[in-house]
Each structure stands twice: as structure tokens, then as C-alpha cells.
Design a protein around this motif. Structure first.
Motif, PDB file in Angstrom:
ATOM      1  N   CYS A 138     -10.333  15.805  -1.238  1.00 13.53           N
ATOM      2  CA  CYS A 138      -9.407  16.593  -2.383  1.00 13.53           C
ATOM      3  C   CYS A 138      -8.320  16.115  -2.046  1.00 13.53           C
ATOM      4  O   CYS A 138      -7.784  15.958  -0.811  1.00 13.53           O
ATOM      5  CB  CYS A 138      -9.961  17.874  -2.737  1.00 13.53           C
ATOM      6  SG  CYS A 138     -11.576  18.391  -3.035  1.00 13.53           S
TER       7      CYS A 138
ATOM      8  N   CYS B 266     -14.601  15.677  -3.473  1.00 16.45           N
ATOM      9  CA  CYS B 266     -14.620  15.542  -5.077  1.00 16.45           C
ATOM     10  C   CYS B 266     -16.042  15.135  -5.386  1.00 16.45           C
ATOM     11  O   CYS B 266     -16.705  14.021  -5.060  1.00 16.45           O
ATOM     12  CB  CYS B 266     -13.542  14.503  -5.362  1.00 16.45           C
ATOM     13  SG  CYS B 266     -11.860  14.673  -4.986  1.00 16.45           S
TER      14      CYS B 266
ATOM     15  N   THR C 178     -19.467  18.598 -10.997  1.00 20.06           N
ATOM     16  CA  THR C 178     -19.632  20.157 -10.966  1.00 20.06           C
ATOM     17  C   THR C 178     -20.955  20.690 -10.818  1.00 20.06           C
ATOM     18  O   THR C 178     -21.333  21.678 -10.183  1.00 20.06           O
ATOM     19  CB  THR C 178     -18.832  20.830 -12.242  1.00 20.06           C
ATOM     20  OG1 THR C 178     -19.650  20.262 -13.351  1.00 20.06           O
ATOM     21  CG2 THR C 178     -17.307  20.534 -12.437  1.00 20.06           C
TER      22      THR C 178
ATOM     23  N   TYR D 224     -15.683  25.193  -7.372  1.00 18.60           N
ATOM     24  CA  TYR D 224     -14.775  24.028  -7.394  1.00 18.60           C
ATOM     25  C   TYR D 224     -13.637  24.601  -8.189  1.00 18.60           C
ATOM     26  O   TYR D 224     -13.535  25.539  -8.890  1.00 18.60           O
ATOM     27  CB  TYR D 224     -15.634  23.034  -8.070  1.00 18.60           C
ATOM     28  CG  TYR D 224     -15.938  23.348  -9.538  1.00 18.60           C
ATOM     29  CD1 TYR D 224     -15.181  23.503 -10.808  1.00 18.60           C
ATOM     30  CD2 TYR D 224     -17.153  23.873  -9.857  1.00 18.60           C
ATOM     31  CE1 TYR D 224     -15.508  23.599 -12.206  1.00 18.60           C
ATOM     32  CE2 TYR D 224     -17.580  24.196 -10.927  1.00 18.60           C
ATOM     33  CZ  TYR D 224     -16.859  24.115 -12.184  1.00 18.60           C
ATOM     34  OH  TYR D 224     -17.428  24.644 -13.387  1.00 18.60           O
TER      35      TYR D 224
ATOM     36  N   ASN E 197     -10.088  22.636 -10.387  1.00 18.15           N
ATOM     37  CA  ASN E 197      -9.516  21.578 -11.086  1.00 18.15           C
ATOM     38  C   ASN E 197      -8.034  20.918 -10.545  1.00 18.15           C
ATOM     39  O   ASN E 197      -7.326  21.442  -9.578  1.00 18.15           O
ATOM     40  CB  ASN E 197      -9.028  21.936 -12.537  1.00 18.15           C
ATOM     41  CG  ASN E 197     -10.253  22.498 -13.277  1.00 18.15           C
ATOM     42  OD1 ASN E 197     -11.534  21.869 -13.105  1.00 18.15           O
ATOM     43  ND2 ASN E 197      -9.900  23.613 -14.419  1.00 18.15           N
TER      44      ASN E 197
ATOM     45  N   ASN F  22     -13.659  13.804 -16.109  1.00 18.61           N
ATOM     46  CA  ASN F  22     -13.558  15.167 -16.132  1.00 18.61           C
ATOM     47  C   ASN F  22     -14.439  15.962 -15.304  1.00 18.61           C
ATOM     48  O   ASN F  22     -14.248  17.513 -15.060  1.00 18.61           O
ATOM     49  CB  ASN F  22     -13.530  15.546 -17.776  1.00 18.61           C
ATOM     50  CG  ASN F  22     -12.100  15.116 -18.369  1.00 18.61           C
ATOM     51  OD1 ASN F  22     -11.253  14.775 -17.625  1.00 18.61           O
ATOM     52  ND2 ASN F  22     -12.339  14.977 -19.742  1.00 18.61           N
TER      53      ASN F  22
ATOM     54  N   LYS G 216     -14.874  17.446  -9.842  1.00 22.70           N
ATOM     55  CA  LYS G 216     -13.930  18.665  -9.438  1.00 22.70           C
ATOM     56  C   LYS G 216     -13.996  18.430  -7.893  1.00 22.70           C
ATOM     57  O   LYS G 216     -14.824  18.230  -7.120  1.00 22.70           O
ATOM     58  CB  LYS G 216     -14.220  19.942  -9.962  1.00 22.70           C
ATOM     59  CG  LYS G 216     -14.537  19.825 -11.346  1.00 22.70           C
ATOM     60  CD  LYS G 216     -13.203  19.844 -12.413  1.00 22.70           C
ATOM     61  CE  LYS G 216     -13.530  19.900 -13.652  1.00 22.70           C
ATOM     62  NZ  LYS G 216     -12.449  19.284 -14.463  1.00 22.70           N
ATOM     63  N   CYS G 217     -12.990  19.192  -7.305  1.00 23.42           N
ATOM     64  CA  CYS G 217     -12.681  19.459  -5.905  1.00 23.42           C
ATOM     65  C   CYS G 217     -13.754  20.833  -5.645  1.00 23.42           C
ATOM     66  O   CYS G 217     -13.478  22.025  -5.919  1.00 23.42           O
ATOM     67  CB  CYS G 217     -11.283  19.918  -5.661  1.00 23.42           C
ATOM     68  SG  CYS G 217     -11.236  20.040  -3.767  1.00 23.42           S
ATOM     69  N   CYS G 218     -14.612  20.437  -4.903  1.00 23.43           N
ATOM     70  CA  CYS G 218     -15.641  21.458  -4.390  1.00 23.43           C
ATOM     71  C   CYS G 218     -15.292  21.849  -2.971  1.00 23.43           C
ATOM     72  O   CYS G 218     -15.147  21.042  -1.905  1.00 23.43           O
ATOM     73  CB  CYS G 218     -17.231  20.750  -4.652  1.00 23.43           C
ATOM     74  SG  CYS G 218     -18.596  21.920  -4.064  1.00 23.43           S
TER      75      CYS G 218
END
Length: 109
Positions: free
Chosen positions: A26, A33, A36, A46, A48, A56, A59-61
Motif C-alpha cells: 500500500c 493491496c 476486498t 481495509y 480506501n 475499485n 483496497k489496502c488490507c
């Protein structure tokens, strides 16, 4: 038919860059990344905006704690950031994002 070499080269170079961000770092923090769904299934949360070049649903987990089947407790990290043993299968993301079990310090008596 004539090819524009610069255009072809720039397209070829941009494809790996766009695809390389999934399962990558991320933009801040120690997250990965991922989709979701992958993040939720792994028990992570996660945020945004930390994987800006991805679709879309990427996301950054963040999943800080991981517990192996043997009861070892670690932190989900990239292999290059781990100072200990890595165990696969307990963290979301690619093969380079694993559960990092810190080195045990020996106690002298």
C-alpha cells in the motif's frame, strides 16, 4: 502498415506497472493491496485510497495479527520486512506477504 515503436513500448511497459500493484505494498503502512473479498476472508480490514492505480475493488488490507495452526503468533508482513520465520497461508495477498513469527530471544539463567 507502420508501427509507432514508442507507443508500443510505452504500452508494454505500463501493463506490468498497472498489474504489479495488486498484491503489492500500500502507499503507506504495512498493508497489502488485495480485493476486498480476499481481505475480509482473511480477517483483515481495509482502507480506501492507498492503492490508487488499481480497480475499485482493490483496497489496502491491514491484518496485523496472525496465528498459525501450531499456535505461533506473528504479524502479517512482506517477507523482506520480516526478521524471523515466515509462514504462508495466514495472511491476505501474494506469496511474498506472510505471517512473520519473530525470532525467539534466548533467556540466560
Amino acid at each position: 502498415m507502420r508501427f509507432n515503436t514508442n507507443l508500443v513500448l510505452s504500452l508494454l511497459l505500463s501493463v506490468p506497472a498497472a498489474l504489479g500493484a495488486v498484491n503489492g505494498r500500500c502507499s503507506s503502512g504495512n498493508g497489502v493491496c488485495v480485493s476486498t473479498t480476499n481481505c475480509i476472508n482473511a480477517g483483515g480490514s481495509y482502507v480506501n485510497g492507498k492503492c490508487p492505480n488499481d480497480p475499485n475493488n482493490i483496497k489496502c488490507c491491514n491484518k496485523k495479527k496472525c496465528v498459525t495452526s501450531g499456535g505461533l503468533v506473528g504479524t502479517c508482513k512482506f517477507i523482506s520486512d520480516c526478521e524471523g520465520t515466515t509462514v504462508k497461508g495466514y495472511c491476505p495477498g501474494g506469496s511474498d506477504f506472510r505471517c512473520c513469527i519473530p525470532k525467539q530471544k534466548k533467556v540466560l539463567i
